[in-house]
Design a protein around this motif. Structure first.
Motif, PDB file in Angstrom:
ATOM      1  N   ASP A 399       0.847  -1.194   0.000  1.00 25.54           N
ATOM      2  CA  ASP A 399       0.000   0.000   0.000  1.00 25.54           C
ATOM      3  C   ASP A 399       0.891   1.257   0.000  1.00 25.54           C
ATOM      4  OD1 ASP A 399      -2.203   1.747   0.457  1.00 25.54           O
ATOM      5  OD2 ASP A 399      -3.295   0.162   1.479  1.00 25.54           O
ATOM      6  N   ASP A 512      -5.762   3.626  -6.824  1.00 22.55           N
ATOM      7  CA  ASP A 512      -6.699   3.934  -5.739  1.00 22.55           C
ATOM      8  C   ASP A 512      -6.995   5.436  -5.757  1.00 22.55           C
ATOM      9  OD1 ASP A 512      -8.160   3.608  -3.391  1.00 22.55           O
ATOM     10  OD2 ASP A 512      -6.386   3.654  -2.090  1.00 22.55           O
ATOM     11  N   ARG A 572     -10.150   1.465  -8.048  1.00 23.28           N
ATOM     12  CA  ARG A 572     -11.301   1.687  -7.173  1.00 23.28           C
ATOM     13  C   ARG A 572     -12.399   2.416  -7.922  1.00 23.28           C
ATOM     14  NH1 ARG A 572     -10.805   4.555  -1.347  1.00 23.28           N
ATOM     15  NH2 ARG A 572     -10.836   6.448  -2.593  1.00 23.28           N
ATOM     16  N   TRP A 585     -12.599  -3.273  -7.210  1.00 20.87           N
ATOM     17  CA  TRP A 585     -13.075  -3.798  -5.918  1.00 20.87           C
ATOM     18  C   TRP A 585     -14.012  -2.787  -5.267  1.00 20.87           C
ATOM     19  CZ3 TRP A 585      -9.329  -0.277  -5.201  1.00 20.87           C
ATOM     20  CH2 TRP A 585      -9.101   0.259  -3.946  1.00 20.87           C
ATOM     21  N   ASP A 588     -13.815   0.639   0.629  1.00 22.50           N
ATOM     22  CA  ASP A 588     -13.630   0.530   2.082  1.00 22.50           C
ATOM     23  C   ASP A 588     -14.864  -0.009   2.796  1.00 22.50           C
ATOM     24  OD1 ASP A 588     -11.199   1.562   1.469  1.00 22.50           O
ATOM     25  OD2 ASP A 588     -11.632   3.595   2.164  1.00 22.50           O
ATOM     26  N   PHE A 621     -12.451  -4.181   5.281  1.00 23.80           N
ATOM     27  CA  PHE A 621     -11.275  -3.302   5.384  1.00 23.80           C
ATOM     28  C   PHE A 621     -11.176  -2.649   6.755  1.00 23.80           C
ATOM     29  CE2 PHE A 621      -9.631   1.103   4.474  1.00 23.80           C
ATOM     30  CZ  PHE A 621      -8.319   0.746   4.170  1.00 23.80           C
ATOM     31  N   HIS A 646      -7.646  -7.811   2.729  1.00 28.43           N
ATOM     32  CA  HIS A 646      -7.081  -6.472   2.917  1.00 28.43           C
ATOM     33  C   HIS A 646      -7.613  -5.900   4.231  1.00 28.43           C
ATOM     34  CE1 HIS A 646      -5.378  -2.640   2.119  1.00 28.43           C
ATOM     35  NE2 HIS A 646      -6.419  -2.057   1.549  1.00 28.43           N
TER      36      HIS A 646
HETATM   37  C1  NOJ Z   1      -8.187   3.718   0.344  1.00 25.84           C
HETATM   38  C2  NOJ Z   1      -8.385   2.334  -0.213  1.00 25.84           C
HETATM   39  O1  NOJ Z   1      -9.749   2.073  -0.405  1.00 25.84           O
HETATM   40  C3  NOJ Z   1      -7.733   1.327   0.706  1.00 25.84           C
HETATM   41  O2  NOJ Z   1      -7.913   0.046   0.193  1.00 25.84           O
HETATM   42  C4  NOJ Z   1      -6.262   1.657   0.893  1.00 25.84           C
HETATM   43  O3  NOJ Z   1      -5.694   0.773   1.794  1.00 25.84           O
HETATM   44  C5  NOJ Z   1      -6.115   3.086   1.395  1.00 25.84           C
HETATM   45  N1  NOJ Z   1      -6.768   3.988   0.525  1.00 25.84           N
HETATM   46  C6  NOJ Z   1      -4.647   3.498   1.540  1.00 25.84           C
HETATM   47  O4  NOJ Z   1      -4.023   3.492   0.318  1.00 25.84           O
END
Ligand code: NOJ
Length: 915
Positions: A399, A512, A572, A585, A588, A621, A646
């Motif tokens: 990440d 993302d 995303r 995907w 969050d 998440f 995740h």
């Molecule tokens: C938001 C994302 O949806 C998540 O999956 C990711 O871990 C965080 N941003 C940090 O990059």
């Protein structure tokens, strides 16, 4: 682990969602304007004496009695039973935005023939005459008629709405002989209508072009079941929208989104499907600005002749659903997909927007992610943990913390001093690395990506013509303008191995925050009046920003391999057509049972709108899943297309082996089940890629004549062979599984117990049960042994699970190629085999003679379910004429026949005869 603080923010989760930072309908000015105007009922009229026809389209003017502004309507017939209606101002003050790059090519048109009509009517028919467009002049209405049945009526509720571009009244007042505007200028001061300025909290949206919204209604006759328009955390079947409760399509970063809510989240596909007994249709509204969709089903009523017109009079009693689309800007550009079957609609949609990209095989394995794996040591330890616990996995993810201060394309030198070495470790296990790359670029004169982008003018601009600046993970950032082809080309070039230091060919990408997410921006995103390439305002194209980001990334990965290798990019944010660039995907989600449950309808909705490669974060998440939830989530995720664990940074560590021996075993089993089924998954993706059929399918798609399936969302089909009903309740001891189809027979995947279709069965479930059923009539290819990763399993043997139908037959397929390159496409290096079982003979034959791929793999096991009689002999018969007897085991209790230790080459023709 203690929550970590981002250097630039007090606590990253302080930026998290509070529903009040997002607008609902009544806070959206164009919604209020359309509602207010529509209550006045001012009709449009088509001027049919203005009709002109050319090769491509039929055009005519439409005029509104109040505004007197002329609109131009164009109707196109498109190959494959598709109609397109475009409505624009005939002479707009300046061009209005038309969405580029989504349609894969200019759709090939079929000439529409004007059959009859007078000044009050016009009838257009496609060449075959099965489909007709009836255009009524006054009030303007279009009926789409198939075989004398009205399927869709357009503007029958008179909700056509078109705000023509105007000069700001202050400027206009200065001009002499100004024209009257459609919207009363005295209202311009009424803040409420948000014509030139719209306030939301502390934010003010100044609209240089003034009001420019559009809207149109569609009545779907006989339809009560609608689906699609992702992304919402909502049920699969679309609900009726009450007042101010429209489905919103506006890509937003909504941390821990609320479920069963119609607010817009990360991505948008402005496309819905409607289904009834005997017909499926689709409406694709090609618009990338903020969009609202209202849905309203009217129960069956008796219609009189005058209400429906002469054609419809034949079907007097019908329910209908009205769909009202409203967009903030752009033009009306809508495609009507006329089906008639679900499979036809899938093909029609992909004919326009493309099919699912063929994923590299590794990406169908299990992915291990967390925000963040701390350093190289951590990666090494987690990687070793999988081997130690005999759990397969394919990709380790890093990440944002892997970078030097959230500067993408760099590495934090302390944590990851030697990224190549780390990748070599993964490579030795035939595993991959996936790293994140977001669209915001840290403002830092020492960061070369920033400097180069700035120098070339590659950032989105603000109203003053300077680079737009907003806050995201790195602090103050500018945002790459991916709508500019030059920016995309340059961004793609950053993935070249010599440019992206520390990257190797086993490194893949994760995009993302590309809604785009702008902390402290209006609704956590970019101001609508930011300026893009071509001088377009952000409002025109907001929903397509993420689409372009993923497009440029995927292209970069292809280019770094000189066009040879298939990319893998997870995004995303997305739009119609994103399926061409990789996977999506659901953002969050939260570690709660309700989020596990809603992952199914959310993924089904994505799947039927073209995006087959989709998944939800395993475990949730946000937060810490209780152990039982985590196990159930792995079990569900193993049967969903994109399979990734995740967790956010302040969630406790949750690698699969941290929950005691027994739970490790359960998670291992779920992941291994996934790996065993990879040949089936890969074949399904090939089918999605070449034949447009979703991998994960709602029951109604496979059983379109069975009303009971139309609203089911707790179970689904994987391809046409497996029915999956994940356990999504705590402490479940049974699940009620509906097994559809009156002529079907279903076999429990593990116990081989069988049931006739058309009933609900109560299945006992223990913590190790994943309720999966194989449909009689199918052959499912599997791998008989599971390795460390997909790469380890290339040579391992196949098994065939043959489940007999009520008639004692079955069919199935296997697709196979090198798993990573484009050779399948360019050199036809693939194998596509067909298995059919009929009259007690199983035949392996070629399904596509064009493909060739050398494979030494053998079919080692064959399991036949539903064989009522014990055989006397079983022999194999190869194409060289050799017959060989085979040892077998028959179990009378389960009517199953098992053949082991076979050695039948997967790539050649052979037969197995059961005598
Ligand atoms: C938001 C994302 O949806 C998540 O999956 C990711 O871990 C965080 N941003 C940090 O990059």
């Amino acid at each position: 682990m203690a929550p970590r603080l981002s250097p630039h923010l007090k606590n990253v989760e302080d930026e998290a969602v509070d529903k009040n930072i997002f607008r609902d309908c009544n806070k959206i000015a164009f919604y209020r304007r359309q509602k207010q105007w529509l209550s006045k009922k001012s009709a449009y009229q088509a001027l049919l004496d203005s009709v002109t026809t050319d090769e491509d389209s039929t055009r005519f003017q439409i005029i509104n009695e109040a505004s007197k502004v002329t609109l131009l309507a164009e109707i196109y017939g498109i190959e494959g039973n598709i109609f397109r209606l475009k409505i624009n101002e005939e002479t707009p003050l300046k061009p209005r935005f038309e969405v580029p790059d989504v349609l894969t090519s200019k759709p090939s048109t079929v000439r529409l023939i004007s059959c009859s009509g007078d000044t009050g009517n016009l009838i257009l028919a496609d060449g075959k005459g099965g489909l007709k467009c009836h255009i009524t002049a006054n009030p303007f209405k279009v009926d789409l008629v198939s075989e004398e049945e009205v399927v869709i009526s357009i503007n029958s509720l008179g909700q056509l709405y078109f705000e023509h571009l105007q000069i700001l009244h202050k400027q206009r007042a200065a001009k002499e002989n100004e024209e009257e505007a459609s919207v009363d200028t005295s209202q311009e001061n009424q803040e409420d209508l948000g014509l030139w300025e719209e306030k939301f909290g502390k934010f003010v949206d100044i609209k240089a072009n003034g009001p420019s919204s559009i809207g149109l209604d569609f009545s779907l006759h006989g339809f009560e079941h609608l689906y699609g328009i992702p992304q919402h955390a909502e049920s699969h079947q679309l609900k009726n929208t009450g007042d101010e409760d429209a489905y919103r399509l506006y890509n937003l970063d909504v941390y821990g989104y609320q479920i069963y809510d119609k607010m817009g989240i990360y991505g948008s596909v402005p496309y819905l499907l409607a289904h009834k007994l005997g017909r499926t249709i689709g409406i694709f509204w090609l618009n990338a600005s903020e969009t609202l969709v209202e849905i309203n089903t009217e129960p069956a009523v008796e219609y009189t002749l005058s209400q429906m017109g002469p054609v419809a009079a034949k079907q007097k009693v019908r329910s209908r659903t009205h769909v009202h689309w409203m967009s903030e800007s752009g033009i009306i550009d809508v495609f009507l997909l006329t089906g008639p079957t679900p499979s036809d609609v899938f093909k029609q949609y992909s004919h326009l927007t493309g099919t699912q990209a063929m994923p590299p095989l590794f990406s169908l394995g299990y992915h291990q992610c967390r925000w963040n794996y701390e350093d190289e040591q951590d990666v090494k330890a987690v990687d070793a943990g999988f081997d130690e616990h005999d759990i397969p996995y394919d990709a380790m993810w890093l990440d944002i913390e892997h970078t030097e201060g959230k500067r993408y394309f760099t590495w934090d030198k302390k944590r990851f001093p030697n990224p190549e070495r780390m990748q070599e470790l993964l490579r030795s296990k035939k595993r991959k690395l996936v790293v994140i790359s977001d669209p915001h670029i840290k403002i830092d004169p020492d960061y070369s990506v920033y400097v180069k982008a700035k120098d070339q003018g590659f950032f989105v601009k603000n109203q003053e013509g300077e680079d737009f600046e907003g806050v995201c993970w790195p602090g103050l950032s500018s945002y790459l303008d991916f709508t500019n082809p030059k920016v995309r080309e340059w961004y793609s070039s950053l993935f070249a191995f010599p440019v992206y230091q520390g990257s190797t060919d086993i490194l893949f990408l994760w995009n993302d925050m590309n809604e785009p997410s702008v902390f402290r921006g209006p609704e956590q995103t970019m101001q609508k009046n930011a300026i893009h390439h071509g001088n377009w305002e952000h409002r025109e194209l907001h929903n397509i920003y993420g689409f372009y980001h993923q497009m440029a990334t995927a292209e970069g990965l292809i280019q770094r391999s000189k066009g040879k290798e298939r990319p893998f990019v997870l995004t995303r944010s997305f739009f119609a057509g994103s399926q061409k660039y990789g996977a999506v995907w659901t953002g969050d989600n939260t570690a709660e049972w309700s989020y596990l449950k809603i992952s199914i309808p959310m993924l089904l909705t994505l799947s039927i709108t073209g995006i087959s490669f989709c998944g939800a974060d395993i475990g949730g998440f946000i937060g810490n899943p209780e152990t039982e939830l985590l196990v159930r989530w792995y079990q569900a995720g193993a049967y969903q297309p994109f399979f990734r664990g995740h967790a956010t940074m302040n969630a406790k560590r949750r690698e699969p082996w941290l929950f005691g021996k027994e739970h490790t075993r359960l998670i291992r089993e779920a992941i291994r089940e996934r790996y065993g089924l990879l040949p089936y998954w890969y074949s399904l993706f090939y089918h999605a890629h070449v034949a447009s059929q979703p991998v994960m399918r709602p029951l109604w798609v496979e059983f379109p004549d069975e009303l009971k399936t139309f609203d089911m969302e707790d179970e689904y089909m994987l391809g046409s062979a497996l029915l999956v009903h994940p356990v999504t309740e705590p402490k479940a001891t049974t699940v009620d599984v509906f097994l559809p189809g009156s002529n079907e027979v279903w076999y429990d995947y593990k116990t081989f117990a069988h049931w006739e279709g058309g009933c609900t069965v109560k299945i006992p479930v223990a913590l190790d049960t994943i309720p999966v059923f194989q449909r009689g009539g199918s052959v499912v290819p599997i791998k008989t042994t599971v390795g460390k990763s997909t790469g380890w399993m290339t040579e391992s043997s196949y098994g065939l699970r043959v489940a007999l139908s009520t008639k004692g037959s079955s069919v199935g397929e296997l697709y196979l190629d090198d798993g990573h390159s484009f050779q399948y496409l360019h050199q036809k290096q693939f194998l596509h085999r067909k298995f059919s079982f009929c009259s007690s003979v199983l035949i392996n034959s070629s399904a596509d003679q064009r493909g060739h791929y050398p494979s030494k793999c053998v079919v080692e096991q064959i399991l036949v379910l539903g064989l009522r009689k014990e055989p006397s002999f079983v022999t194999t018969h190869s194409s060289d004429g050799k017959d060989q007897p085979v040892a077998f085991t028959y179990c009378a209790k389960t009517s199953s026949l098992s053949l082991e230790k076979l050695s039948l080459n997967i790539a050649t023709d052979w037969e197995v005869r059961i005598i």
